[in-house]
Design a protein around this motif. Structure first.
Motif, mmCIF file in Angstrom:
data_model
loop_
_atom_site.group_PDB
_atom_site.id
_atom_site.type_symbol
_atom_site.label_atom_id
_atom_site.label_comp_id
_atom_site.label_asym_id
_atom_site.label_seq_id
_atom_site.Cartn_x
_atom_site.Cartn_y
_atom_site.Cartn_z
ATOM 1 N N THR A 1 37.641 23.523 43.143
ATOM 2 C CA THR A 1 38.379 23.590 41.881
ATOM 3 C C THR A 1 39.883 23.385 42.082
ATOM 4 O O THR A 1 40.480 22.518 41.435
ATOM 5 N N PRO B 1 38.357 32.944 37.124
ATOM 6 C CA PRO B 1 39.104 32.540 35.920
ATOM 7 C C PRO B 1 39.024 31.029 35.702
ATOM 8 O O PRO B 1 40.019 30.336 35.778
ATOM 9 N N LEU B 2 37.838 30.523 35.436
ATOM 10 C CA LEU B 2 37.652 29.075 35.394
ATOM 11 C C LEU B 2 37.664 28.495 33.981
ATOM 12 O O LEU B 2 37.646 27.282 33.813
ATOM 13 N N MET C 1 41.853 30.406 45.491
ATOM 14 C CA MET C 1 41.492 30.648 44.084
ATOM 15 C C MET C 1 41.531 32.138 43.796
ATOM 16 O O MET C 1 40.919 32.937 44.477
ATOM 17 N N LEU C 2 42.277 32.486 42.781
ATOM 18 C CA LEU C 2 42.370 33.882 42.394
ATOM 19 C C LEU C 2 41.111 34.301 41.661
ATOM 20 O O LEU C 2 40.513 33.528 40.940
ATOM 21 N N SER C 3 40.705 35.521 41.840
ATOM 22 C CA SER C 3 39.637 36.019 40.981
ATOM 23 C C SER C 3 40.292 36.966 39.977
ATOM 24 O O SER C 3 41.470 37.269 40.064
ATOM 25 N N LEU C 4 39.517 37.423 39.017
ATOM 26 C CA LEU C 4 40.085 38.285 37.988
ATOM 27 C C LEU C 4 40.061 39.757 38.385
ATOM 28 O O LEU C 4 40.436 40.621 37.619
ATOM 29 N N GLY D 1 42.608 29.933 32.126
ATOM 30 C CA GLY D 1 42.411 30.921 33.183
ATOM 31 C C GLY D 1 41.620 32.140 32.751
ATOM 32 O O GLY D 1 41.751 33.212 33.328
ATOM 33 N N ARG D 2 40.786 31.995 31.728
ATOM 34 C CA ARG D 2 39.976 33.137 31.298
ATOM 35 C C ARG D 2 38.661 33.176 32.067
ATOM 36 O O ARG D 2 38.259 32.201 32.694
ATOM 37 N N PRO E 1 43.921 36.655 24.343
ATOM 38 C CA PRO E 1 43.265 35.519 23.665
ATOM 39 C C PRO E 1 42.229 35.984 22.650
ATOM 40 O O PRO E 1 42.084 35.394 21.575
#
Lengths: 213, 250, 181
Positions: free
Chosen positions: A147, C67-68, A1-4, C72-73, A68
């Motif tokens: 996830t 990013p959940l 899982m990538l983090s930001l 993906g935000r 966004p």
């Protein structure tokens, strides 16, 4: 899982997370009462400079992450223009952009495990209320682990549907997806118990979540 | 009889943003085909491409004359896919609904599909399963439901992607034996090579490339020898040698 | 204890996966994020307390920088955006949804789940979400509400789906419904 978090390190990566969080809170509190769009436009300047100081790649990524919010803000601004409150709209939109981009900046320059450490520290008072010390760390790890798994399982169920129907998939697939989550939860609970469980008080808190090197 | 083959023509496809399948062309006319290869060799992706669930980036795949990626309506009449894990395949809460689902896709008629599912179950001597909850069945029973749900649609070819994992030995053997009697063309992806000896043709896939293609008598011994050599050597999946254990002989 | 933590964590993961999943499309062909449906599901399956804890876990992880969220935000920026009320409203929405399912005596679970999801996942969630918008955008409550009303019909459909999921799980795994004690 990538983090930001952005891998490419900048000087802001080296600041302690609590300090960044504190500065973010202060900045947001200062901006909160402002209503003059000129002041708010000026407040965007230091944020832009911070992004720029981390390099072109970082700034570009930051702008992408803001997209966004920019769309949302644009809609709000149009609404303001239509209702004839342009200056007020400008102020609101700039305030959102400035605070969101600074908050994003903290996220982009802070490692996930450092953030989690802050969360675990903040959660300490809850241990007195019955939260087992290891539970939060475990739970966070489980979410990160499961996830992508559920995402994959959703894709598989979607394929199972398409293998037998030319029509678009339906939300009915959520029942087997939820059931598989439930079954996994039972298995995970067993696996946790089999290896000592969450109530195990003998394990030192600081060592409990790190794998042996 | 021109069209009873699975034909891949110049298939190119990427995996994880790297070219994986490069210009793969095969024509499969045989009735029983085994697909073998190690974990990560691309078997499952190939199976999904042949079922039309993944469209290759370049090239064409036709199954019994049908462009299975584009013409999904025809595709589901032509090829059925059995997943490795029944929990990834079973969508509905009861056996009857699970089997009726595919039939309804074919006929567009729910009532007729329900009746079809019941008579299909009856032909299997399993009418008493109709109302049973799919998630209360045992593992072996769920595998059988997956098979029935696909076969009820009477596809011309059946593709099984490492089926029957976790089943006991007699159950596995029983299902394999029963598969052998099917009229359909069968493509079996498996690690269980003993069962493939009676097959017509074996494809051995590694890293997206066919490294052997022929009769079981030619391909399987070579495969077995290669795999056995890997047991005691360093390899990419587990990495270098494991530390010595007390029970190790030498 | 382990079972509760596992359920809470895995439903948080399920909500995350639902937000990131592009294939699940609701009727009329419009792709709608299934994430708020996940909030309803957490409530109906886990019940009030555990449903809320599961969503708190989710909120905390998003704030920590995972990013959940749909598309993906994630990250702290969510708190500064106009939708903050919806985001922070999830634990409350799950709590309200779960509470109704818990208190619902015998009777049709499809109706129970749908009704609970409408009250928790729509009424409570929009109340908090619109409040957040009103504060963030310096608007009156009604003005802010008028900006999000278009999303309610889609959410009503999601509430039906949540009821359907509740019924399905009750049939297949009655013991797993923590909300039904």
């Amino acid at each position: 899982m990538l983090s930001l978090t952005v891998e490419q390190r900048s000087w802001m990566h080296r600041l302690p997370v609590w300090l960044k969080l504190l500065l973010l809170c202060l900045f947001t509190l200062v901006l909160w009462p402002l209503a003059d769009w000129r002041l708010l436009l000026a407040s965007c300047l230091p944020v832009v400079l911070l992004y720029a100081s981390a390099g072109r790649y970082f700034a570009k990524l930051g702008a992408q992450r803001l997209k966004p919010v920019v769309y949302l803000v644009a809609i709000i601004f149009i609404y303001q223009v239509v209702t004839g409150r342009i200056e007020e709209g400008l102020a609101i939109c700039l305030k959102i952009i400035a605070t969101v981009s600074l908050a994003n900046l903290v996220t982009m320059t802070s490692r996930l495990d450092d953030m989690m450490a802050v969360i675990e520290t903040l959660a300490k008072p809850f241990h007195a209320l019955g939260l087992p010390p290891r539970a939060l760390g475990f739970a966070m790890g489980l979410v990160i682990r499961f996830t992508p798994l559920f995402l994959q399982r959703g894709t598989q169920l979607n394929q199972a549907w398409r293998a037998r129907s030319p029509r678009r998939t339906s939300p009915r697939l959520l029942v087997p997806l939820a059931l598989s989550a439930i079954d996994d939860a039972d298995r995970v609970a067993e696996a946790l118990k089999a290896r000592g469980g969450l109530q195990n008080t003998k394990t030192k808190e600081t060592q409990s979540d790190s794998a042996p090197q | 009889m021109m069209n009873n083959a699975i034909v891949l023509d110049g298939v190119n496809h990427q995996l994880n943003d790297k070219p994986f399948f490069k210009d793969l062309s095969i024509e499969l006319r045989e009735k029983r085909i085994g697909l073998i290869g190690r974990n990560g060799s691309g078997k499952s992706t190939l199976a999904r491409m042949i079922s039309g669930l993944i469209e290759p980036e370049a090239g064409e795949i036709r199954v019994h004359g049908v462009d299975i990626a584009k013409d999904r309506k025809k595709a589901i009449e032509t090829i059925g896919l059995i997943f490795q894990n029944p929990d990834h395949q079973i969508i509905f809460p009861t056996v009857e609904e699970e089997i009726a689902f595919g039939l309804e896709s074919l006929s567009g008629n729910r009532k007729q599909a329900r009746e079809g599912a019941r008579s299909f179950l009856a032909s299997f001597g399993r009418l008493d399963w109709a109302e049973r909850g799919t998630f209360t069945l045992s593992q072996g029973q769920r595998h059988l439901v997956c098979l029935m749900a696909v076969l009820a649609m009477q596809p011309k070819a059946v593709l099984l992607d490492e089926p029957f994992a976790g089943l006991d030995w007699p159950t596995t053997r029983r299902l394999y034996h029963w598969l052998d009697g099917l009229e359909q063309q069968v493509v079996l992806v498996t690690h269980d090579i003993d069962h493939l000896e009676s097959y017509d043709r074996i494809l051995w896939l590694e890293k997206g490339q066919l490294i052997a293609d022929g009769a079981p008598a030619d391909v399987l011994p070579a495969y077995r020898e290669k795999m056995e050599r890997l047991v005691f050597s360093d390899d990419e999946i587990l990495g270098p040698g494991l530390p010595a254990t007390n029970g190790e002989q030498g | 204890m382990e079972r509760q933590v596992a359920f809470i964590a895995l439903f948080a993961a399920l909500v995350a996966a639902l937000g990131l999943m592009p294939q699940f499309m609701l009727p009329f062909g419009v792709p709608v994020s299934a994430q708020s449906l996940g909030v309803m599901m957490a409530g109906v399956v886990l019940g009030a307390r555990r449903g809320a804890l599961s969503m708190i876990l989710f909120v905390v992880l998003v704030l920590a920088g995972l990013p959940l969220l749909a598309g993906g935000r994630g990250g702290l920026g969510v708190l500064a955006g106009p939708t903050v009320g919806f985001f922070l409203g999830w634990p409350f929405a799950a709590y309200a949804t779960g509470l109704i399912v818990e208190k619902w005596g015998k009777g049709n679970l499809l109706i129970a789940g749908t009704f609970a999801s409408i009250v928790g996942g729509i009424f409570v969630l929009y109340l908090l979400g619109v409040l957040g918008m009103a504060v963030r955008l310096d608007k009156s409550f009604m003005e802010a509400a008028s900006m999000v009303l278009v999303f309610i019909p889609g959410d009503v459909i999601k509430a039906f789906v949540a009821g359907f999921v509740l019924q399905g799980i009750a049939k297949a795994r009655p013991s797993a419904l923590l909300s039904r004690g």
